[in-house]
Motif scaffolding. Structure first.
Motif, PDB file in Angstrom:
ATOM      1  N   ALA A 199       0.867  -1.173   0.000  1.00 45.43           N
ATOM      2  CA  ALA A 199       0.000   0.000   0.000  1.00 45.43           C
ATOM      3  C   ALA A 199       0.906   1.224   0.000  1.00 45.43           C
ATOM      4  CB  ALA A 199      -0.912   0.001   1.224  1.00 45.43           C
ATOM      5  N   LEU A 200       0.567   2.186  -0.822  1.00 45.98           N
ATOM      6  CA  LEU A 200       1.337   3.424  -0.917  1.00 45.98           C
ATOM      7  C   LEU A 200       0.459   4.577  -0.458  1.00 45.98           C
ATOM      8  CD1 LEU A 200       3.817   5.094  -1.932  1.00 45.98           C
ATOM      9  CD2 LEU A 200       2.667   5.193  -4.160  1.00 45.98           C
ATOM     10  N   ALA A 201       0.914   5.297   0.560  1.00 50.97           N
ATOM     11  CA  ALA A 201       0.199   6.473   1.057  1.00 50.97           C
ATOM     12  C   ALA A 201       1.061   7.701   0.802  1.00 50.97           C
ATOM     13  CB  ALA A 201      -0.110   6.331   2.542  1.00 50.97           C
ATOM     14  N   VAL A 202       0.576   8.596  -0.029  1.00 49.21           N
ATOM     15  CA  VAL A 202       1.304   9.812  -0.379  1.00 49.21           C
ATOM     16  C   VAL A 202       0.688  10.977   0.391  1.00 49.21           C
ATOM     17  CG1 VAL A 202       1.985  11.357  -2.247  1.00 49.21           C
ATOM     18  CG2 VAL A 202       1.862   8.885  -2.651  1.00 49.21           C
ATOM     19  N   VAL A 203       1.462  11.536   1.300  1.00 47.01           N
ATOM     20  CA  VAL A 203       1.003  12.657   2.124  1.00 47.01           C
ATOM     21  C   VAL A 203       1.427  13.944   1.434  1.00 47.01           C
ATOM     22  CG1 VAL A 203       1.030  13.718   4.403  1.00 47.01           C
ATOM     23  CG2 VAL A 203       1.308  11.229   4.180  1.00 47.01           C
ATOM     24  N   SER A 204       0.457  14.684   0.923  1.00 48.71           N
ATOM     25  CA  SER A 204       0.734  15.895   0.171  1.00 48.71           C
ATOM     26  C   SER A 204       0.502  17.137   1.040  1.00 48.71           C
ATOM     27  CB  SER A 204      -0.147  15.947  -1.081  1.00 48.71           C
ATOM     28  OG  SER A 204       0.277  16.955  -1.965  1.00 48.71           O
ATOM     29  N   ASP A 205       0.823  18.286   0.471  1.00 48.76           N
ATOM     30  CA  ASP A 205       0.669  19.573   1.170  1.00 48.76           C
ATOM     31  C   ASP A 205       1.597  19.718   2.371  1.00 48.76           C
ATOM     32  OD1 ASP A 205      -1.489  20.163  -0.610  1.00 48.76           O
ATOM     33  OD2 ASP A 205      -2.812  19.001   0.668  1.00 48.76           O
ATOM     34  N   VAL A 206       2.719  19.006   2.342  1.00 47.60           N
ATOM     35  CA  VAL A 206       3.703  19.154   3.413  1.00 47.60           C
ATOM     36  C   VAL A 206       4.341  20.539   3.320  1.00 47.60           C
ATOM     37  CG1 VAL A 206       5.954  18.342   4.214  1.00 47.60           C
ATOM     38  CG2 VAL A 206       4.170  16.689   3.618  1.00 47.60           C
ATOM     39  N   ASN A 207       4.504  21.183   4.454  1.00 45.63           N
ATOM     40  CA  ASN A 207       5.187  22.474   4.523  1.00 45.63           C
ATOM     41  C   ASN A 207       6.687  22.199   4.436  1.00 45.63           C
ATOM     42  OD1 ASN A 207       6.163  25.028   5.076  1.00 45.63           O
ATOM     43  ND2 ASN A 207       4.674  25.442   6.689  1.00 45.63           N
ATOM     44  N   TRP A 208       7.185  22.196   3.233  1.00 43.28           N
ATOM     45  CA  TRP A 208       8.466  21.595   2.855  1.00 43.28           C
ATOM     46  C   TRP A 208       9.651  22.059   3.705  1.00 43.28           C
ATOM     47  CZ3 TRP A 208       8.824  17.352   0.332  1.00 43.28           C
ATOM     48  CH2 TRP A 208       9.965  16.999  -0.374  1.00 43.28           C
ATOM     49  N   ASP A 209       9.926  23.344   3.707  1.00 43.92           N
ATOM     50  CA  ASP A 209      11.122  23.863   4.376  1.00 43.92           C
ATOM     51  C   ASP A 209      10.984  23.889   5.895  1.00 43.92           C
ATOM     52  OD1 ASP A 209      12.611  24.482   1.963  1.00 43.92           O
ATOM     53  OD2 ASP A 209      11.136  26.073   1.641  1.00 43.92           O
ATOM     54  N   VAL A 210       9.784  23.691   6.373  1.00 44.94           N
ATOM     55  CA  VAL A 210       9.545  23.628   7.812  1.00 44.94           C
ATOM     56  C   VAL A 210       9.533  22.177   8.283  1.00 44.94           C
ATOM     57  CG1 VAL A 210       7.949  24.186   9.688  1.00 44.94           C
ATOM     58  CG2 VAL A 210       8.237  25.773   7.769  1.00 44.94           C
ATOM     59  N   GLU A 211       8.615  21.386   7.753  1.00 43.55           N
ATOM     60  CA  GLU A 211       8.342  20.060   8.303  1.00 43.55           C
ATOM     61  C   GLU A 211       9.348  18.997   7.888  1.00 43.55           C
ATOM     62  OE1 GLU A 211       3.536  20.359   8.952  1.00 43.55           O
ATOM     63  OE2 GLU A 211       4.269  19.994   6.908  1.00 43.55           O
ATOM     64  N   MET A 212      10.098  19.227   6.830  1.00 45.44           N
ATOM     65  CA  MET A 212      11.090  18.247   6.393  1.00 45.44           C
ATOM     66  C   MET A 212      12.490  18.534   6.912  1.00 45.44           C
ATOM     67  SD  MET A 212       9.490  15.910   4.477  1.00 45.44           S
ATOM     68  CE  MET A 212       8.295  16.016   5.835  1.00 45.44           C
ATOM     69  N   SER A 213      12.693  19.631   7.612  1.00 46.54           N
ATOM     70  CA  SER A 213      14.041  20.016   8.046  1.00 46.54           C
ATOM     71  C   SER A 213      14.249  19.727   9.531  1.00 46.54           C
ATOM     72  CB  SER A 213      14.290  21.494   7.755  1.00 46.54           C
ATOM     73  OG  SER A 213      13.342  22.316   8.400  1.00 46.54           O
ATOM     74  N   PRO A 214      15.342  19.044   9.877  1.00 50.91           N
ATOM     75  CA  PRO A 214      15.570  18.680  11.289  1.00 50.91           C
ATOM     76  C   PRO A 214      15.965  19.850  12.175  1.00 50.91           C
ATOM     77  CG  PRO A 214      17.386  17.924   9.905  1.00 50.91           C
ATOM     78  CD  PRO A 214      16.320  18.416   8.980  1.00 50.91           C
ATOM     79  N   TRP A 215      16.614  20.838  11.601  1.00 53.56           N
ATOM     80  CA  TRP A 215      16.976  22.052  12.343  1.00 53.56           C
ATOM     81  C   TRP A 215      17.112  23.194  11.344  1.00 53.56           C
ATOM     82  CZ3 TRP A 215      19.816  17.462  13.071  1.00 53.56           C
ATOM     83  CH2 TRP A 215      20.873  17.282  12.194  1.00 53.56           C
ATOM     84  N   GLU A 216      17.447  24.369  11.835  1.00 55.02           N
ATOM     85  CA  GLU A 216      17.481  25.541  10.970  1.00 55.02           C
ATOM     86  C   GLU A 216      18.634  25.488   9.976  1.00 55.02           C
ATOM     87  OE1 GLU A 216      17.503  29.085  13.294  1.00 55.02           O
ATOM     88  OE2 GLU A 216      15.509  28.750  14.141  1.00 55.02           O
TER      89      GLU A 216
END
Length: 220
Positions: free
Chosen positions: A46-63
């Motif tokens: 099963a493939l679940a694609v989560v869209s509308d991710v706030n890219w530069d915020v939610e994918m980054s571990p730190w600043e």
């Protein structure tokens, strides 16, 4: 479906104890990835694609400052999003599937590929990870990997890059091959089933295919 303000597109098996592959993206429905993946493997999934991710915020571990003059800074919201993903979004996906997946794989492209590896150090939800053309140039990330422990040793980890990705005058982005090679070598030395594949082209070539190839590898 919609979960926590994200559109989630689900493909594949809904009536079997198949693995669940979770992909994060800033836009799109992921159908291209699913189409390539269906051609590349006979495994059920099963493939679940989560869209509308706030890219530069939610994918980054730190600043991290912008990598070019037109870019956006990364603000380090990955920990908060991991909590949302594992405690809210994935349980909602499981309800939609109506079964408990036999394993859960986290997969992503570019900054989401970085995020996939980061998750291995922050939660035990994921069994394997795919970092396709992952942004492993991210400042201090290789040091973080070397000094940190997995929450659960991953079964499989897949890395890929385009063979032209490091050919840039940007001093940070140009380290991507070296940093990816370092992390791959550490994982391999640790006995993890891992693979590092070079694809033709730059960072923006064949993104859906590259991601699908990585997912197919960890499904096998």
């Amino acid at each position: 479906m919609v979960s926590e303000g994200k559109r989630v597109y689900i493909y594949g098996e809904k009536e079997a104890l198949a693995p669940l592959v979770t992909v994060n993206t800033f836009e799109g429905d992921g159908h291209g990835v699913y189409s390539f993946l269906a051609d590349l493997t006979d495994k059920k999934f099963a493939l679940a694609v989560v869209s509308d991710v706030n890219w530069d915020v939610e994918m980054s571990p730190w600043e991290c400052a912008p990598v070019n003059k037109n870019g956006e800074p990364c603000t380090g919201g990955a920990d908060k999003y991991i909590n949302t993903l594992t405690n809210k979004i994935i349980p909602d996906i499981k309800k939609e599937l109506s079964y408990e997946p036999k394993e859960i794989i986290i997969a992503g492209y570019s900054l989401a590929g970085l995020f996939s590896l980061y998750c291995l150090y922050k939660t035990d939800v994921f069994d394997s990870a795919v970092s396709a053309s992952g942004s492993l140039w991210f400042p201090d990330f290789s040091s973080f990997c070397r000094k940190s422990d997995f929450c659960k040793t991953p079964k499989k980890v897949y890395f890929s890059l385009g063979d032209k990705e490091a050919q840039t005058k940007n001093p940070l982005l140009s380290t991507v091959y070296d940093k990816t090679s370092e992390i791959y070598a550490w994982y391999k030395d640790a006995g993890i089933d891992t693979m590092f594949e070079l694809n033709p082209g730059n960072h923006f070539k064949d993104a859906d295919l590259r991601l699908a190839k990585g997912i197919a590898r960890v499904l096998d």
